[in-house]
Design a protein around this motif. Structure first.
Motif, short mmCIF file in Angstrom:
data_model
loop_
_atom_site.label_atom_id
_atom_site.label_comp_id
_atom_site.label_asym_id
_atom_site.label_seq_id
_atom_site.Cartn_x
_atom_site.Cartn_y
_atom_site.Cartn_z
N GLN A 110 0.82 -1.21 0.00
CA GLN A 110 0.00 0.00 0.00
C GLN A 110 0.85 1.26 0.00
N LYS A 111 1.93 1.28 0.78
CA LYS A 111 2.75 2.48 0.88
C LYS A 111 3.40 2.83 -0.45
N LYS A 112 4.02 1.83 -1.09
CA LYS A 112 4.67 2.08 -2.37
C LYS A 112 3.65 2.39 -3.46
N ALA A 113 2.51 1.70 -3.41
CA ALA A 113 1.48 1.97 -4.41
C ALA A 113 0.92 3.38 -4.28
N THR A 114 0.75 3.84 -3.04
CA THR A 114 0.25 5.20 -2.82
C THR A 114 1.25 6.23 -3.32
N ARG A 115 2.53 5.98 -3.06
CA ARG A 115 3.56 6.91 -3.53
C ARG A 115 3.61 6.93 -5.06
N ALA A 116 3.52 5.75 -5.67
CA ALA A 116 3.54 5.70 -7.13
C ALA A 116 2.31 6.38 -7.72
N GLN A 117 1.16 6.20 -7.09
CA GLN A 117 -0.05 6.84 -7.58
C GLN A 117 0.03 8.35 -7.47
N GLY A 118 0.64 8.83 -6.39
CA GLY A 118 0.82 10.28 -6.26
C GLY A 118 1.71 10.85 -7.35
N LEU A 119 2.77 10.11 -7.70
CA LEU A 119 3.65 10.56 -8.78
C LEU A 119 2.92 10.55 -10.12
N ILE A 120 2.12 9.51 -10.35
CA ILE A 120 1.36 9.43 -11.60
C ILE A 120 0.34 10.56 -11.68
N GLU A 121 -0.27 10.90 -10.57
CA GLU A 121 -1.24 12.00 -10.57
C GLU A 121 -0.57 13.34 -10.85
N ARG A 122 0.65 13.53 -10.35
CA ARG A 122 1.37 14.77 -10.65
C ARG A 122 1.69 14.87 -12.14
N ILE A 123 2.11 13.75 -12.73
CA ILE A 123 2.35 13.76 -14.17
C ILE A 123 1.04 14.00 -14.93
N GLY A 124 -0.06 13.41 -14.42
CA GLY A 124 -1.36 13.64 -15.05
C GLY A 124 -1.78 15.09 -15.01
N ALA A 125 -1.45 15.79 -13.92
CA ALA A 125 -1.76 17.22 -13.85
C ALA A 125 -0.98 18.00 -14.89
#
Length: 228
Positions: free
Chosen positions: A38-53
């Motif tokens: 969960q921790k690594k997945a949350t961090r990866a999702q946050g990075l993907i969302e920043r790229i999406g922005a």
């Protein structure tokens, strides 16, 4: 003159859009293949969302430049820059994840074969190549853009990391200097007690000594939490 400027803005926005979509695709593939927990997945999702922005920002820039170009030249003379829809900037990996989620929900309580569970969620007809990948370059150029976009994102991330490390080093050095100043200030106030004993009255001297003692104590109180 302004029309050429708007045309350049459209092309720059498309190039930036492709580069960021390449980076997002790489991050999605890396997350799906290597990220667990969960921790690594949350961090990866946050990075993907920043790229999406950033993808959304590039898309908005293209739309504004295209609208300005249409106002200058007319819609017929702007056929080289089609309308950018939301589906044009959605990656197949994202549609695949959504389709798998819908498929998984649909199979709850029912029976499905292993081939259905592990097979591709999207059929070949559901996959389509957006026009942004063919405008201004072919597959070979896009392959080169993939490595370039990942390299750019890695360079930006490394620059941010180096800046944060430098900020930590500066903060630690500043804290060392603050502690040295507070130690000196405490000793300075302690030496002020009784410094003017010969030239002042006893009552005034007592007040000055009390004030110096209070300042020394307050400075010591400020220093003690910083030393922990």
């Amino acid at each position: 003159m302004e029309a050429k400027l708007r045309e350049g803005q459209c092309r720059d926005a498309l190039a930036s859009l492709r580069m960021r979509l390449h980076a997002k695709r790489h991050l999605l593939s890396f997350r799906n293949a290597h990220v667990a927990g969960q921790k690594k997945a949350t961090r990866a999702q946050g990075l993907i969302e920043r790229i999406g922005a950033r993808v959304d920002a590039a898309a908005a820039k293209y739309r504004r430049a295209r609208e300005a170009l249409i106002a200058l030249r007319g819609r017929e003379r702007c056929a080289a820059f089609p309308e950018l829809k939301a589906a044009d900037i959605q990656l197949d990996e994202e549609r695949e994840a959504d389709a798998r989620a819908r498929k998984k929900l649909g199979n709850i309580g029912g029976k499905s074969s292993r081939r259905e569970r592990e097979g591709p969620a999207l059929s070949s007809r559901e996959r389509h190549l957006s026009w942004i990948w063919t405008e201004g370059g072919g597959p070979a150029q896009n392959e080169q853009d993939l490595h370039e976009s990942v390299r750019v994102e890695w360079s930006k991330a490394k620059a941010r990391k180096d800046r944060w490390v430098e900020e930590v080093q500066l903060l630690r050095e500043e804290m060392k200097r603050v502690l040295r100043f507070l130690r000196w200030r405490t000793l300075w106030w302690e030496t002020r007690r009784g410094a003017r004993r010969d030239s002042t009255e006893r009552g005034i001297q007592a007040g000055l000594d009390a004030y110096a003692a209070r300042q020394a104590a307050e400075t010591a109180d400020m220093r003690s939490p910083c030393e922990k």
